[in-house]
Scaffold this motif. Sequence first.
Motif, short mmCIF file in Angstrom:
data_model
loop_
_atom_site.label_atom_id
_atom_site.label_comp_id
_atom_site.label_asym_id
_atom_site.label_seq_id
_atom_site.Cartn_x
_atom_site.Cartn_y
_atom_site.Cartn_z
N SER A 69 0.86 -1.18 0.00
CA SER A 69 0.00 0.00 0.00
C SER A 69 0.89 1.23 0.00
CB SER A 69 -0.92 0.01 1.22
OG SER A 69 -1.85 -1.05 1.15
N TYR A 111 -2.10 7.78 -1.06
CA TYR A 111 -3.01 8.13 -2.16
C TYR A 111 -2.48 9.32 -2.95
CZ TYR A 111 -7.24 9.86 -4.49
OH TYR A 111 -8.15 10.32 -5.41
N ASP A 140 -5.96 8.52 -8.35
CA ASP A 140 -6.05 7.09 -8.04
C ASP A 140 -7.52 6.67 -7.87
OD1 ASP A 140 -3.34 6.58 -8.06
OD2 ASP A 140 -3.08 7.03 -5.92
N LYS A 145 -11.75 2.85 -5.55
CA LYS A 145 -11.95 1.44 -5.19
C LYS A 145 -10.65 0.76 -4.74
CE LYS A 145 -11.44 -0.32 -9.94
NZ LYS A 145 -12.11 -1.08 -11.02
N LEU A 146 -9.49 1.40 -5.00
CA LEU A 146 -8.22 0.81 -4.59
C LEU A 146 -7.78 1.26 -3.20
CD1 LEU A 146 -6.06 1.02 -7.86
CD2 LEU A 146 -7.34 -0.92 -6.95
N ILE A 147 -8.57 2.09 -2.54
CA ILE A 147 -8.19 2.57 -1.20
C ILE A 147 -8.09 1.41 -0.22
CG2 ILE A 147 -8.96 3.93 0.78
CD1 ILE A 147 -10.11 5.96 -1.13
N ASP A 148 -6.98 1.37 0.49
CA ASP A 148 -6.76 0.36 1.53
C ASP A 148 -7.29 0.94 2.84
OD1 ASP A 148 -5.83 -1.36 3.48
OD2 ASP A 148 -3.97 -1.78 2.42
N THR A 202 -5.44 3.03 5.89
CA THR A 202 -5.93 4.42 6.01
C THR A 202 -6.41 4.70 7.43
OG1 THR A 202 -6.59 4.50 3.68
CG2 THR A 202 -7.66 6.05 5.17
N HIS A 216 -4.45 5.65 1.79
CA HIS A 216 -3.50 4.78 1.08
C HIS A 216 -4.27 3.94 0.06
CE1 HIS A 216 -0.71 5.87 4.27
NE2 HIS A 216 0.26 5.20 3.63
N VAL A 217 -3.59 3.58 -1.00
CA VAL A 217 -4.19 2.69 -2.00
C VAL A 217 -3.33 1.44 -2.15
CG1 VAL A 217 -5.30 4.55 -3.31
CG2 VAL A 217 -2.97 3.87 -3.89
N LYS A 218 -3.99 0.37 -2.56
CA LYS A 218 -3.29 -0.90 -2.75
C LYS A 218 -2.64 -0.94 -4.13
CE LYS A 218 -6.39 -3.62 0.22
NZ LYS A 218 -7.33 -4.77 0.26
N GLU A 219 -1.44 -1.49 -4.18
CA GLU A 219 -0.75 -1.73 -5.44
C GLU A 219 -0.73 -3.22 -5.72
OE1 GLU A 219 2.35 1.82 -6.47
OE2 GLU A 219 3.10 0.18 -5.22
#
Length: 291
Positions: free
Chosen positions: A51, A54, A58, A61-64, A68, A75-78
């Motif tokens: 993660s 953000y 971005d 839907k990718l927000i972790d 967070t 934060h977003v997931k990679e």
Amino acid sequence: MLEEIVEGRIESHDILDSRQFYLAVKRLADSLSYGTDHSPFLGSGVEYIQSRPYQFGDPIKLIDWKVTARTRRFHVKEYEAPKRMPVYLLIDTSASMTISSHHRTKYETAVFLAGGLGLACLERISPVGVLGVGGQSLHVRPSLSKDQVMQWLYRLRSYRHDEPTSLGSRLAELVPSLSQRVMVIVLSDLHDDKALPALKRLAAQHDAVVLQIRDPAEERLHGVGFVRAREAETGAAFLARSRTRWLDQEKLAQELKKTGIDHLVIDTDKPYSSRVRQFFKMRNLLGRGAR
């Protein structure tokens, strides 16, 4: 006159023209693909890596949300992109594959299986290539081209009855040329003393599968005492008992298993598509090898 004797062409299975040949192979590909929820041809798919903070743009839907909530910063997931493992189909075109006691030869079975597996690979977005392991020169590097698959399939419809086997030597030549890990699917009757040592060396670096194709006469001949025969590829004459197997099947299976090579015997006089599909589904080999 000699050319007419040593050359042949796959014309059975009610295959009268190119379209019917394609449809027959496509049906097999659909059968092999059916029910494989975890694609054996696409590795492990999209996998979470980490993660990160953000950034504007971005996708929401990718927000972790766990990270967070803990850090009080978005934060977003990679994710890792899908891994596509190239597949090489090694097709035995030697003479022993074309001699049969059944209406369907080992060679015909190998070509249809190669076609079905090739199209199934493309449906799973895995590049597929082919290498002939007989006398003819056939080497097509893996790609995602359906036209390329059909081209080598149509070329393989024609064959000769006098080709030697070269499975062991072709494997020895192939391995040094591979720049990345690949899956190698061998379709052969394994009538080559050099094949097993070469397969063991291959399996040390790459994913290997052996689909051993067998004629009913290779299992045993009933009620005929001694048999005088001639080896199709070398022309060497030999004498054998009717109940003698051409290969020590149990020893061969043990050696392949010990090396980590998955192995399936396909008899030409029995249905095989469902067994092949189940074989790939149960072993989950390609997903393991792509990691």
